[in-house]
Design a protein around this motif. Structure first.
Motif, PDB file in Angstrom:
ATOM      1  N   GLY A  38      10.631   1.288   8.303  1.00  0.00           N
ATOM      2  CA  GLY A  38       9.475   1.001   7.472  1.00  0.00           C
ATOM      3  C   GLY A  38       8.504   2.153   7.284  1.00  0.00           C
ATOM      4  N   THR A  39       8.770   3.327   7.879  1.00  0.00           N
ATOM      5  CA  THR A  39       7.901   4.478   7.671  1.00  0.00           C
ATOM      6  C   THR A  39       8.103   5.005   6.264  1.00  0.00           C
ATOM      7  N   ARG A  40       6.992   5.276   5.585  1.00  0.00           N
ATOM      8  CA  ARG A  40       7.030   5.707   4.191  1.00  0.00           C
ATOM      9  C   ARG A  40       6.587   7.161   4.086  1.00  0.00           C
ATOM     10  N   PHE A  41       7.323   7.941   3.283  1.00  0.00           N
ATOM     11  CA  PHE A  41       6.982   9.319   2.954  1.00  0.00           C
ATOM     12  C   PHE A  41       6.926   9.410   1.438  1.00  0.00           C
ATOM     13  N   ALA A  42       6.043  10.238   0.910  1.00  0.00           N
ATOM     14  CA  ALA A  42       5.973  10.378  -0.550  1.00  0.00           C
ATOM     15  C   ALA A  42       5.628  11.806  -0.942  1.00  0.00           C
ATOM     16  N   GLN A  43       6.171  12.203  -2.078  1.00  0.00           N
ATOM     17  CA  GLN A  43       5.851  13.471  -2.722  1.00  0.00           C
ATOM     18  C   GLN A  43       5.605  13.163  -4.189  1.00  0.00           C
ATOM     19  N   SER A  44       4.538  13.732  -4.739  1.00  0.00           N
ATOM     20  CA  SER A  44       4.247  13.514  -6.156  1.00  0.00           C
ATOM     21  C   SER A  44       3.679  14.791  -6.749  1.00  0.00           C
ATOM     22  N   GLY A  45       3.641  14.824  -8.059  1.00  0.00           N
ATOM     23  CA  GLY A  45       3.073  15.992  -8.708  1.00  0.00           C
ATOM     24  C   GLY A  45       3.195  15.938 -10.202  1.00  0.00           C
ATOM     25  N   GLU A  46       2.763  17.030 -10.803  1.00  0.00           N
ATOM     26  CA  GLU A  46       2.812  17.192 -12.247  1.00  0.00           C
ATOM     27  C   GLU A  46       3.605  18.438 -12.578  1.00  0.00           C
ATOM     28  N   TYR A  47       4.492  18.307 -13.551  1.00  0.00           N
ATOM     29  CA  TYR A  47       5.215  19.470 -14.046  1.00  0.00           C
ATOM     30  C   TYR A  47       4.244  20.308 -14.879  1.00  0.00           C
ATOM     31  N   ARG A  48       3.946  21.489 -14.428  1.00  0.00           N
ATOM     32  CA  ARG A  48       3.007  22.359 -15.131  1.00  0.00           C
ATOM     33  C   ARG A  48       3.717  23.174 -16.216  1.00  0.00           C
ATOM     34  N   ARG A  49       4.992  23.504 -15.959  1.00  0.00           N
ATOM     35  CA  ARG A  49       5.807  24.252 -16.925  1.00  0.00           C
ATOM     36  C   ARG A  49       7.255  23.872 -16.691  1.00  0.00           C
TER      37      ARG A  49
ATOM     38  N   THR B   8      10.929   8.711  -9.696  1.00  0.00           N
ATOM     39  CA  THR B   8      10.633   8.789 -11.119  1.00  0.00           C
ATOM     40  C   THR B   8      10.385  10.257 -11.428  1.00  0.00           C
ATOM     41  N   ALA B   9      10.871  10.710 -12.559  1.00  0.00           N
ATOM     42  CA  ALA B   9      10.698  12.117 -12.941  1.00  0.00           C
ATOM     43  C   ALA B   9      10.661  12.226 -14.460  1.00  0.00           C
ATOM     44  N   ASP B  10       9.568  12.739 -14.965  1.00  0.00           N
ATOM     45  CA  ASP B  10       9.396  13.008 -16.391  1.00  0.00           C
ATOM     46  C   ASP B  10       9.289  14.527 -16.526  1.00  0.00           C
ATOM     47  N   ALA B  11      10.442  15.198 -16.492  1.00  0.00           N
ATOM     48  CA  ALA B  11      10.501  16.660 -16.414  1.00  0.00           C
ATOM     49  C   ALA B  11      10.214  17.306 -17.762  1.00  0.00           C
ATOM     50  N   ARG B  12       8.937  17.293 -18.103  1.00  0.00           N
ATOM     51  CA  ARG B  12       8.422  17.997 -19.283  1.00  0.00           C
ATOM     52  C   ARG B  12       7.035  18.489 -18.896  1.00  0.00           C
ATOM     53  N   THR B  13       6.578  19.516 -19.550  1.00  0.00           N
ATOM     54  CA  THR B  13       5.253  20.047 -19.246  1.00  0.00           C
ATOM     55  C   THR B  13       4.227  18.926 -19.388  1.00  0.00           C
ATOM     56  N   GLY B  14       3.475  18.686 -18.326  1.00  0.00           N
ATOM     57  CA  GLY B  14       2.504  17.601 -18.291  1.00  0.00           C
ATOM     58  C   GLY B  14       3.055  16.300 -17.737  1.00  0.00           C
ATOM     59  N   GLY B  15       4.373  16.207 -17.568  1.00  0.00           N
ATOM     60  CA  GLY B  15       4.994  15.004 -17.021  1.00  0.00           C
ATOM     61  C   GLY B  15       4.738  14.880 -15.523  1.00  0.00           C
ATOM     62  N   GLN B  16       4.909  13.688 -15.015  1.00  0.00           N
ATOM     63  CA  GLN B  16       4.670  13.390 -13.599  1.00  0.00           C
ATOM     64  C   GLN B  16       5.992  13.085 -12.895  1.00  0.00           C
ATOM     65  N   TYR B  17       5.973  13.244 -11.585  1.00  0.00           N
ATOM     66  CA  TYR B  17       7.101  12.793 -10.776  1.00  0.00           C
ATOM     67  C   TYR B  17       6.571  12.127  -9.519  1.00  0.00           C
ATOM     68  N   LEU B  18       7.393  11.242  -8.951  1.00  0.00           N
ATOM     69  CA  LEU B  18       7.075  10.567  -7.699  1.00  0.00           C
ATOM     70  C   LEU B  18       8.371  10.330  -6.952  1.00  0.00           C
ATOM     71  N   PHE B  19       8.400  10.765  -5.711  1.00  0.00           N
ATOM     72  CA  PHE B  19       9.522  10.503  -4.814  1.00  0.00           C
ATOM     73  C   PHE B  19       8.949   9.717  -3.635  1.00  0.00           C
ATOM     74  N   VAL B  20       9.539   8.572  -3.334  1.00  0.00           N
ATOM     75  CA  VAL B  20       9.115   7.765  -2.185  1.00  0.00           C
ATOM     76  C   VAL B  20      10.348   7.474  -1.349  1.00  0.00           C
ATOM     77  N   TRP B  21      10.229   7.736  -0.061  1.00  0.00           N
ATOM     78  CA  TRP B  21      11.316   7.465   0.870  1.00  0.00           C
ATOM     79  C   TRP B  21      10.797   6.519   1.933  1.00  0.00           C
ATOM     80  N   THR B  22      11.583   5.489   2.252  1.00  0.00           N
ATOM     81  CA  THR B  22      11.209   4.540   3.283  1.00  0.00           C
ATOM     82  C   THR B  22      12.352   4.464   4.295  1.00  0.00           C
ATOM     83  N   THR B  23      12.014   4.709   5.559  1.00  0.00           N
ATOM     84  CA  THR B  23      13.026   4.674   6.616  1.00  0.00           C
ATOM     85  C   THR B  23      13.396   3.224   6.918  1.00  0.00           C
ATOM     86  N   PRO B  24      14.537   2.995   7.576  1.00  0.00           N
ATOM     87  CA  PRO B  24      14.894   1.631   7.963  1.00  0.00           C
ATOM     88  C   PRO B  24      13.807   0.958   8.816  1.00  0.00           C
TER      89      PRO B  24
END
Length: 144
Positions: free
Chosen positions: A61-72, A43-59
């Motif tokens: 079942g191991t899960r990796f995630a990156q998230s954050g806020e667009y500051r500018r 999910t990505a809301d690429a605007r100042t103040g918007g949030q994003y979330l990337f989730v990856w799951t291996t075959p």
């Protein structure tokens, strides 16, 4: 002491298109992944103040995630965001990430700066990951 990284790449793709595929979930889900065979949720809301979330799951079942806020967000020149990695590298890591896109005589120069790695080893692992991701981005342009 925090450790920072800087790297650059030049792609022979228009800057507007580079910005688009780096900020829209539809495109990000196709190329932005640490492992090729992961299931991806983006999910990505690429605007100042918007949030994003990337989730990856291996075959397996191991899960990796990156998230954050667009500051500018400054289309098509780039963006600055927080980047939180769950259990990445050597535990959870919180950094600040800037991606600058510049026109360069028929190509786009990408400059990445990421600040706040807790150790040289996590910074170096991130440098390798960014190199791989930029390779994937370049390959993605050949299929869209």
């Amino acid at each position: 002491m925090a450790h920072n990284l800087t790297l650059s790449r030049e792609l022979f793709v228009p800057r507007d298109l580079v910005f688009q595929v780096w900020t829209e979930a539809e495109h990000l889900s196709a190329w932005y992944s640490p492992l090729a065979n992961c299931a991806r949720e983006v999910t990505a809301d690429a605007r100042t103040g918007g949030q994003y979330l990337f989730v990856w799951t291996t075959p397996g079942g191991t899960r990796f995630a990156q998230s954050g806020e667009y500051r500018r967000v400054d289309p098509p020149a780039g963006f600055h965001c927080s980047a939180h990695y769950e259990e990445a590298f050597e535990g959870a890591i919180h950094t600040e990430l800037s991606v600058a896109l510049a026109d360069a005589a028929g190509s786009t120069r990408i400059d990445i700066q990421q600040q706040g790695f807790p150790a040289e080893s996590s910074r170096d692992a991130a440098r390798q990951l960014w190199s791989d991701l930029l390779d994937q981005l370049e390959a993605y342009f050949s299929v869209i």
